[in-house]
Write a protein that holds these residues in place. Structure first.
Motif, mmCIF file in Angstrom:
data_model
loop_
_atom_site.group_PDB
_atom_site.id
_atom_site.type_symbol
_atom_site.label_atom_id
_atom_site.label_comp_id
_atom_site.label_asym_id
_atom_site.label_seq_id
_atom_site.Cartn_x
_atom_site.Cartn_y
_atom_site.Cartn_z
ATOM 1 N N ILE A 135 0.450 -0.848 -0.397
ATOM 2 C CA ILE A 135 0.052 -0.447 -0.121
ATOM 3 C C ILE A 135 1.250 1.201 -0.040
ATOM 4 C CG2 ILE A 135 -2.065 1.357 1.805
ATOM 5 C CD1 ILE A 135 -3.040 -1.416 2.597
ATOM 6 N N ALA A 136 1.592 1.600 1.316
ATOM 7 C CA ALA A 136 2.615 2.267 1.067
ATOM 8 C C ALA A 136 3.121 2.852 -0.027
ATOM 9 C CB ALA A 136 3.652 2.296 2.331
ATOM 10 N N PRO A 137 4.433 2.529 -0.548
ATOM 11 C CA PRO A 137 4.602 2.450 -1.536
ATOM 12 C C PRO A 137 3.705 2.841 -3.217
ATOM 13 C CG PRO A 137 5.974 0.163 -1.490
ATOM 14 C CD PRO A 137 4.794 0.520 -0.840
ATOM 15 N N ILE A 138 2.763 2.585 -3.637
ATOM 16 C CA ILE A 138 1.461 2.591 -4.940
ATOM 17 C C ILE A 138 0.925 3.924 -4.129
ATOM 18 C CG2 ILE A 138 -0.470 2.232 -5.751
ATOM 19 C CD1 ILE A 138 0.662 -0.899 -4.774
ATOM 20 N N ALA A 139 0.711 4.166 -2.713
ATOM 21 C CA ALA A 139 0.234 5.719 -2.433
ATOM 22 C C ALA A 139 0.833 6.472 -1.852
ATOM 23 C CB ALA A 139 -0.554 5.280 -0.643
#
Length: 181
Positions: free
Chosen positions: A76-80
């Protein structure tokens, strides 16, 4: 910024609290008010990036056995972050431009120093042109740095470079004679 610096001291509760030695400093008030101003926008940018992640991707992470933290860290964090960076770079540029308001509370920043130089030299155009160049260079560096991070995070989305065609050997008279024979 004006309210934080000039108006909070009117309340006796604040003047007699442990925060008063900190809040009476103009630099702290400028940083606090700028941070509060940009915090709301940054929170909305991050929320938008998190909401843009498809639910199916989160379900896929759970289905392969990722825990909540590892799903956040690896999926989630890298994409967000990649989705948030363009909007966040705009917000940081706006924050840098907002620092010009700090001269309202006697914090000497680029615009405040420029005004002080103008009072001494009466060269308005030259001084404000140099101040504008300083802001331009600061914002250019910020945008380039965040653009670099964005390119690093989205490298897998770019198409690979086209293969370089091998160049034919140059034709020499000997090569032409061999070709004819």
């Amino acid at each position: 910024m004006f309210l934080v610096y000039y108006r909070l001291g009117q309340f006796g509760v604040i003047r007699h609290s442990f925060m008063w030695p900190v809040l009476r400093e103009p630099y702290v008030c400028a940083v606090l008010s700028l941070a509060l101003c940009t915090a709301g926008y940054t929170a909305e940018i991050i929320r938008g990036g998190l909401m843009a992640i498809p639910v199916g991707q989160i379900e896929a992470g759970y289905s392969i056995g990722l825990s909540g933290f590892s799903l956040l860290r690896r999926g989630i964090a890298p994409i967000a972050l990649r989705l948030c960076l363009p909007a966040y770079s705009t917000e940081t540029v706006l924050l840098v431009k907002s620092t010009a308001l700090a001269s309202l509370v006697t914090v000497w920043e680029v615009t405040g120093v420029a005004q002080e130089i103008i009072h001494q030299t009466y060269r308005t155009t030259e001084v404000f042109t140099r101040a504008a160049i300083i802001y331009l260079l600061l914002n250019f560096a910020i945008v380039r740095a965040l653009g670099f991070v964005e390119r690093r995070l989205s490298g897998h989305l770019r198409s690979p470079p086209a293969p370089v065609a091998k160049s034919a050997a140059p034709l020499t008279p000997d090569a032409l004679l061999e070709k004819k024979a």
